[in-house]
Design an enzyme around this catalytic site. Structure first.
Site, PDB file in Angstrom:
ATOM      1  N   ASP A 299      34.755 -10.847  14.547  1.00 32.36           N
ATOM      2  CA  ASP A 299      35.140  -9.579  15.187  1.00 32.36           C
ATOM      3  C   ASP A 299      36.586  -9.231  14.889  1.00 32.36           C
ATOM      4  O   ASP A 299      36.987  -8.071  14.966  1.00 32.36           O
ATOM      5  CB  ASP A 299      34.907  -9.657  16.691  1.00 32.36           C
TER       6      ASP A 299
ATOM      7  N   ASN B 240      35.413 -14.610  17.179  1.00 33.39           N
ATOM      8  CA  ASN B 240      34.005 -14.212  17.013  1.00 33.39           C
ATOM      9  C   ASN B 240      33.244 -14.516  18.298  1.00 33.39           C
ATOM     10  O   ASN B 240      33.804 -15.043  19.263  1.00 33.39           O
ATOM     11  CB  ASN B 240      33.393 -14.942  15.806  1.00 33.39           C
ATOM     12  N   LYS B 241      31.968 -14.182  18.299  1.00 29.15           N
ATOM     13  CA  LYS B 241      31.137 -14.348  19.495  1.00 29.15           C
ATOM     14  C   LYS B 241      31.315 -15.729  20.112  1.00 29.15           C
ATOM     15  O   LYS B 241      31.343 -16.740  19.411  1.00 29.15           O
ATOM     16  CB  LYS B 241      29.672 -14.120  19.100  1.00 29.15           C
TER      17      LYS B 241
ATOM     18  N   GLN C 239      21.755 -11.953  21.014  1.00 28.23           N
ATOM     19  CA  GLN C 239      21.754 -11.211  19.748  1.00 28.23           C
ATOM     20  C   GLN C 239      21.070 -12.017  18.639  1.00 28.23           C
ATOM     21  O   GLN C 239      20.510 -11.441  17.707  1.00 28.23           O
ATOM     22  CB  GLN C 239      23.192 -10.884  19.312  1.00 28.23           C
TER      23      GLN C 239
ATOM     24  N   ARG D  18      35.424  -1.533  23.343  1.00 30.95           N
ATOM     25  CA  ARG D  18      35.201  -2.953  23.002  1.00 30.95           C
ATOM     26  C   ARG D  18      36.517  -3.427  22.379  1.00 30.95           C
ATOM     27  O   ARG D  18      36.742  -3.252  21.187  1.00 30.95           O
ATOM     28  CB  ARG D  18      34.078  -3.136  21.971  1.00 30.95           C
TER      29      ARG D  18
ATOM     30  N   ARG E 172      26.652  -2.353  18.170  1.00 32.36           N
ATOM     31  CA  ARG E 172      27.519  -3.513  18.386  1.00 32.36           C
ATOM     32  C   ARG E 172      27.765  -4.176  17.031  1.00 32.36           C
ATOM     33  O   ARG E 172      27.198  -3.767  16.019  1.00 32.36           O
ATOM     34  CB  ARG E 172      26.924  -4.492  19.427  1.00 32.36           C
ATOM     35  N   GLY E 173      28.622  -5.210  17.049  1.00 39.77           N
ATOM     36  CA  GLY E 173      29.013  -5.822  15.782  1.00 39.77           C
ATOM     37  C   GLY E 173      30.249  -5.085  15.265  1.00 39.77           C
ATOM     38  O   GLY E 173      30.271  -3.845  15.204  1.00 39.77           O
ATOM     39  N   ALA E 174      31.275  -5.873  14.911  1.00 35.80           N
ATOM     40  CA  ALA E 174      32.572  -5.271  14.603  1.00 35.80           C
ATOM     41  C   ALA E 174      32.514  -4.141  13.549  1.00 35.80           C
ATOM     42  O   ALA E 174      33.050  -3.048  13.790  1.00 35.80           O
ATOM     43  CB  ALA E 174      33.546  -6.375  14.185  1.00 35.80           C
TER      44      ALA E 174
HETATM   45  O1  MRU Z   1      29.269  -8.642  21.071  1.00 36.99           O
HETATM   46  P1  MRU Z   1      28.726  -8.281  19.719  1.00 36.99           P
HETATM   47  O2  MRU Z   1      27.245  -8.335  19.649  1.00 36.99           O
HETATM   48  O3  MRU Z   1      29.301  -6.984  19.226  1.00 36.99           O
HETATM   49  O4  MRU Z   1      29.293  -9.431  18.809  1.00 36.99           O
HETATM   50  C1  MRU Z   1      29.003  -9.478  17.458  1.00 36.99           C
HETATM   51  C2  MRU Z   1      29.527 -10.695  16.826  1.00 36.99           C
HETATM   52  O5  MRU Z   1      30.185 -11.509  17.403  1.00 36.99           O
HETATM   53  C3  MRU Z   1      29.312 -10.815  15.391  1.00 36.99           C
HETATM   54  O6  MRU Z   1      29.114 -12.118  14.997  1.00 36.99           O
HETATM   55  C4  MRU Z   1      30.574 -10.217  14.758  1.00 36.99           C
HETATM   56  O7  MRU Z   1      30.796  -8.910  15.265  1.00 36.99           O
HETATM   57  C5  MRU Z   1      30.514 -10.079  13.363  1.00 36.99           C
HETATM   58  S1  MRU Z   1      29.551  -8.704  13.013  1.00 36.99           S
HETATM   59  C6  MRU Z   1      29.329  -8.556  11.375  1.00 36.99           C
END
Ligand code: MRU
Length: 370
Positions: free
Chosen positions: A249, A259-260, A208, A95, A53-55
């Site tokens: 993201d 973002n999240k 997370q 995603r 996970r994470g962009a």
């Molecule tokens: O749903 P996730 O865990 O993939 O979300 C991640 C986030 O929102 C991070 O803050 C974002 O992807 C930046 S990752 C460097």
């Protein structure tokens, strides 16, 4: 970065080059489980179920997904193309909010379309996936260098007192290949012996922050404290936060930051309390096309089970327990949009810029024409 003093990255190729290995992040911080992804369908599952996970990491994994699809595709031109197109659609849809998946998939698909021979297409897709992985490491390292200068400046004003940084979700090395985005400046500052303390938003519903960011920082020896997502506003009012750094993201060319979920509320609180709010992002997270404000970004809605259940470790295994009564309903928006007026600056691999199109284009002039 380190787990129990050993250096890891989040994704690497297997020795026979027919699969890729990942850390299954659903088991962290309790178990270090390495999983082999052997075909593109396993890549889709790994992304959809948030094993990765994470962009930025979603982007790199997606690129390897196209390579694995190329390996298994029928070896005649027409069927090869059809197979790859299907794989690309499934990977990008796994995603939808993180734009890095589309960025990486398009990059590989567009390049190999220029090649005729199928074996050469396969070889090129591996070469590109590798390059995207390496570029992610390098970009995060540069974000670290650039963001460190901001931390240093704020630390100088604190005259040796501990600097408190708040972060949301996990934009650490586990969300990238190495270093992280929001955490990279923190790791640089720590290595330069700036005294830091990090407030880690727990980040409901999947935690997370509590499960990944806090543990990452702990493994690097960085003092941190987990807080509930709703506590950030209060501790900012008390003057306990010197700066906020979050990841992204997807950021539009007009600097709307997707973002999240919860990032926006943290930005509002920071704005109201004059706390600088920074977004650290590689350019692979920027949507350059169209001049829009984020309203047409697909905001992922995940299952209500993520809200209605809670997953924890009983000492031996993960358990998924009911959080509330049986017929409860929930709505699980996974991301939100922070308008640029609440953002102090963007930290990219090319430098720091104001949250507007002009200043972004100053760093990325080649994007001026879309
Ligand atoms: O749903 P996730 O865990 O993939 O979300 C991640 C986030 O929102 C991070 O803050 C974002 O992807 C930046 S990752 C460097």
């Amino acid at each position: 970065m380190k787990i129990n003093d050993k250096h890891y990255t989040t994704i690497w190729e297997s020795a026979d080059l027919r699969s890729v290995n990942i850390i299954d992040q659903r088991f962290l911080p309790f178990e270090l489980k390495i999983v082999e992804l052997r075909n593109y369908r396993e890549v889709v599952i790994a992304i959809r179920d948030m094993m990765v996970r994470g962009a930025p990491l979603i982007g790199v994994t997606s690129a390897y997904g196209i390579y694995l699809a190329a390996l298994e595709a029928p070896k005649n031109q027409k069927d090869f193309e059809i197979f790859l197109k299907q794989a690309a659609n499934e990977i990008v849809s796994a995603r939808p909010t993180a734009i890095n998946a589309k960025w990486a998939v398009d990059k590989v698909i567009d390049e190999i379309a220029k090649i005729n021979d199928i074996e050469n297409k396969i070889a090129k897709s591996l070469e590109l996936a590798r390059a995207i992985r390496e570029e992610d490491i390098e970009n995060c390292r540069k974000i670290g260098e650039n963001g460190y200068k901001l931390i240093k400046k704020i630390a100088e004003n604190k005259k040796g007192k501990t600097l408190n940084i708040l972060t949301h979700c996990n934009a650490g090395w586990l969300a990238t290949v190495d270093w992280g985005t929001a955490t990279a400046p923190i790791y640089f500052a720590h290595r330069e012996k700036i005294g830091l303390h990090i407030w880690v938003d727990e980040t409901r519903p999947l935690y997370q922050g509590a499960k990944l960011t806090s543990w990452e920082l702990y493994n690097e020896g960085i003092p941190n404290t987990i807080i509930t997502d709703n506590a950030g506003g209060y501790i900012m009012q008390k003057g306990f936060v010197d700066m906020v750094i979050v990841g992204s993201d997807r950021t539009t060319a007009d600097a709307y930051v997707v973002n999240k979920v919860g990032t926006y509320l943290k930005a509002l609180a920071a704005y109201d309390n004059n706390v600088p709010f920074y977004v650290a992002l590689p350019s692979s997270s920027i949507q350059w096309t169209d001049n829009f404000n984020g309203n047409d970004v697909p905001i992922e809605i995940r299952s209500e089970g993520e809200i209605l259940k809670v997953t924890g470790w009983d000492g031996n295994m993960l358990k998924n327990l009911d959080l509330t009564y049986k017929n409860a309903k929930a709505l699980n928006y996974a991301f939100d949009i922070t308008p640029p007026k609440y953002v102090t600056a963007l930290i990219t691999e090319r430098g720091v810029c104001k949250p507007n199109k002009n200043d972004l284009m100053r760093l990325f002039p080649e994007k001026r024409n879309g």
